[in-house]
Design an enzyme around this catalytic site. Sequence first.
Site, short mmCIF file in Angstrom:
data_model
loop_
_atom_site.label_atom_id
_atom_site.label_comp_id
_atom_site.label_asym_id
_atom_site.label_seq_id
_atom_site.Cartn_x
_atom_site.Cartn_y
_atom_site.Cartn_z
N ARG A 187 -7.25 0.42 -1.61
CA ARG A 187 -6.31 1.54 -1.72
C ARG A 187 -5.16 1.08 -2.60
O ARG A 187 -4.42 0.16 -2.24
CB ARG A 187 -5.81 1.94 -0.32
CG ARG A 187 -4.92 3.17 -0.28
CD ARG A 187 -4.57 3.49 1.17
NE ARG A 187 -3.78 4.71 1.29
CZ ARG A 187 -2.45 4.76 1.20
NH1 ARG A 187 -1.76 3.65 1.00
NH2 ARG A 187 -1.81 5.91 1.32
N LYS A 212 2.71 -4.21 -1.61
CA LYS A 212 3.36 -4.30 -0.30
C LYS A 212 4.38 -5.43 -0.23
O LYS A 212 4.42 -6.33 -1.07
CB LYS A 212 2.31 -4.43 0.80
CG LYS A 212 1.57 -3.10 1.03
CD LYS A 212 0.76 -3.08 2.30
CE LYS A 212 0.24 -1.66 2.56
NZ LYS A 212 -0.56 -1.57 3.79
#
Length: 283
Positions: A262, A223
């Site tokens: 995840r 991210k």
Amino acid sequence: MSHPQGLPTHLADLSRTLVMGVVNVTPDSFSDGGRFDTTKSAISHALSLANDGADIVDVGGESTRPGAQRVSLEEELNRVIPVVKELVANSVVVSVDTMRAEVAKQAIAVGAHIINDVSGGQADVEMFSTIAQDRVPYIMMHWRGHSAQMGEQANYLDVVQEVKDELAEQLAKANEAGIAVERMVLDPGLGFAKNPQQNWPILKHISDFIDLGSPLLVGASRKRFLGELLATEGQPRDVAAREAATTALTTLLASQGVWAVRVHDVIAARDAIAVVEKLKEQQ
């Protein structure tokens, strides 16, 4: 390890952090948009992730990267349902990343095991009733608005406490709507309505979210906040070069007892979790 009720037995019996592999059947997701945007390529990638050791494969047909625009219901169904059918036929445990009750309903009908709702039930008023009726595990993420507007919602006085309180509120609403608390998983929503610096206190205090009493999923993989941490001369590190930092976080999260991570690189995550588990065995 606390698991949500309704998982397949072979996963419910595990005591380690689970690995959820990401499959974006989209042209515009931040990490791999366009690489797996056909049914054939998405299925192939998903089976590869399962072969690498993914406990769950998370299939999504709508990008939720910052600024992304929504796709139609028909388009999302066309992207997701054929992939879910084929994966279930190959004995893969599938979660479906969707904010739409109709997508959830049709995915469950063809064998999806889990619904992963990044809106935590706020984007579709029918979601809670759908999950309550179908009784599958339900992942609720912290959410303040759709991708196109969520950057405007990153306003907090105490990000840890406010995210925790808002998750607890949605958890209570879902339970009142008929979803058993034992079937729910929470996700603090790293990067969603949070600027890069606001993600770090959440990670530092991840045990505060575990204290809410539900299993916890964390999605930190590649991210933007990692890209900014690793920036060179003001330029964020390229998405593909954030994997080592992702693996470091996986190690720390597994040591804290999160239910699942995840990730895009399943092998790296499984290796990190294996190290954590080996250390736990030592006296």
